[in-house]
Design an enzyme around this catalytic site. Structure first.
Site, short mmCIF file in Angstrom:
data_model
loop_
_atom_site.label_atom_id
_atom_site.label_comp_id
_atom_site.label_asym_id
_atom_site.label_seq_id
_atom_site.Cartn_x
_atom_site.Cartn_y
_atom_site.Cartn_z
NE ARG A 44 4.71 -4.07 -12.60
CZ ARG A 44 3.55 -4.39 -13.19
NH1 ARG A 44 2.46 -3.67 -12.95
NH2 ARG A 44 3.47 -5.43 -13.99
CE LYS A 134 12.25 -6.98 1.41
NZ LYS A 134 11.61 -5.68 1.16
CD GLU A 175 12.15 -5.96 5.63
OE1 GLU A 175 12.47 -6.42 4.51
OE2 GLU A 175 11.50 -4.92 5.77
CE LYS A 217 14.44 -3.41 4.66
NZ LYS A 217 14.53 -3.13 3.22
P1 13P Z 1 10.20 0.77 3.67
O1 13P Z 1 11.52 1.47 3.95
O2 13P Z 1 9.30 1.54 2.77
O3 13P Z 1 9.56 0.27 4.92
O4 13P Z 1 10.56 -0.50 2.80
C1 13P Z 1 11.64 -1.26 3.14
C2 13P Z 1 11.40 -2.64 2.76
O5 13P Z 1 12.18 -3.22 2.04
C3 13P Z 1 10.21 -3.31 3.27
O6 13P Z 1 10.30 -4.67 3.04
#
Ligand code: 13P
Length: 325
Positions: A44, A134, A175, A217
């Protein structure tokens, strides 16, 4: 201009966007296994090193979101990941939620957890070099879903997280992801996305979150992945911007979309089409995971000698998205 506002603006302006490389250990492990790479901490780390050392990445990427594991790992040159990102002019972000768990009283729906001890974890991440964070909430569209319970619980969690981030000096990426799974229509997704965003902004207001110091987001407004009627790029762009205009205050500096399982080229086309719509109060940019790194992972497959091709694949997606802006 407050420090938070300055960071938020840096994340979304100058035609740059965010790269989400914060897959949890479980998700990253299964993505590696899908391309034949053994899922170890070292693999990873290697894969993330390949991503962040892509030449000229800072020209199109303003910030990279990292997972806790990566945040504490180092590159082969001895620099920690957040230190290295600082060296190359990219802001370091940290995913601080601990995942979406089953919500009691709402079968099939989830609530994102991670508030316990968050104030102390934020302090530690700031010390290690984070400037933004996030937290992802997921909302399902289905028969009788989402329920008001699920929407309110998730919006509340997002607002509590955002308040703690700002108190500790981090810009929160907020998000709320309305998932693409299902056979629902574009208009259903627009309706749900609008009402989820309205609820999120109500809660942010209640928690006194400074809107000029966040990045939103959201998902793009699309039809369900199993819907037989797939809208055009123009229809997606219009439905998305209509949902945002109806729910997102103009004081939010920028909106950085997730890709959510869209094909990389389609996500880029949708983003480009939105820029052509009439004067928008916010910057519209990308915070893609799969749509940026998917092709790179496919090109790498853990094979020695494939590194340059993988970095080239990421570079192409990053440049295409910057150009879409
Ligand atoms: P994706 O663009 O693959 O949806 O991932 C963005 C992301 O940070 C999801 O939490």
């Amino acid at each position: 201009m407050s420090v938070l506002n300055k960071i938020a603006r840096t994340l979304v302006s100058n035609r740059r966007g965010i790269l989400a490389a914060d897959e949890s250990i479980g998700t990253m492990s299964s993505r590696l296994e899908q391309v034949g790479v053994e899922a170890t901490a070292e693999n990873r780390r290697l894969y993330r090193e390949l991503i962040v050392t892509t030449p000229q990445l800072a020209e199109s990427i303003s910030g990279i979101i990292l997972a806790d594991e990566t945040f504490h790992q180092s590159l082969s040159n001895g620099r920690t990941f957040p230190e290295y990102l600082g060296d190359i002019g990219i802001l370091a972000g940290i995913k601080v939620d601990t995942g979406a768990k089953a919500l009691a009283g709402a079968p099939g729906e989830k609530v994102t957890e991670g508030l316990d001890g968050l104030r102390e974890r934020i302090e530690e991440y700031v010390r290690l070099g984070a400037t933004f964070a996030k937290w992802r909430a997921v909302i399902n569209i289905g028969d009788d879903q989402p329920t008001d319970r699920a929407v309110r619980a998730n919006a509340h969690g997002l607002a509590r997280y955002a308040g703690l981030c700002q108190e500790g000096g981090l810009v929160p990426i907020v998000e709320p992801e309305v998932l693409m799974d299902g056979a629902h229509s574009l208009s259903k997704c627009q309706e749900v996305t609008t009402s989820v965003l309205e609820r999120v902004f109500d809660e942010l207001d209640l928690m006194q979150v400074q809107l000029d110091g966040i990045v939103l987001k959201p998902n793009m407004v699309v039809a369900g992945s199993e819907s037989l009627k797939q809208p055009s790029v123009e229809e997606v762009a219009k439905a998305t911007v209509d949902a945002l205009r109806a729910s997102v205050p103009a004081s939010v500096p920028g909106i950085a979309f997730l890709s959510g399982g869209q094909r990389p080229e389609v996500a880029t086309q949708n983003l480009a089409a939105m820029q052509n719509l009439d004067s928008l109060p916010w910057e519209l940019t990308y915070s893609f995971g799969r749509a940026l790194v998917g092709p790179a992972l496919e090109a790498w497959r853990g094979v020695n000698g494939n590194e340059a091709a993988a970095q080239q694949a990421l570079s192409e997606r990053a440049v295409a998205n910057a150009s879409a802006r």
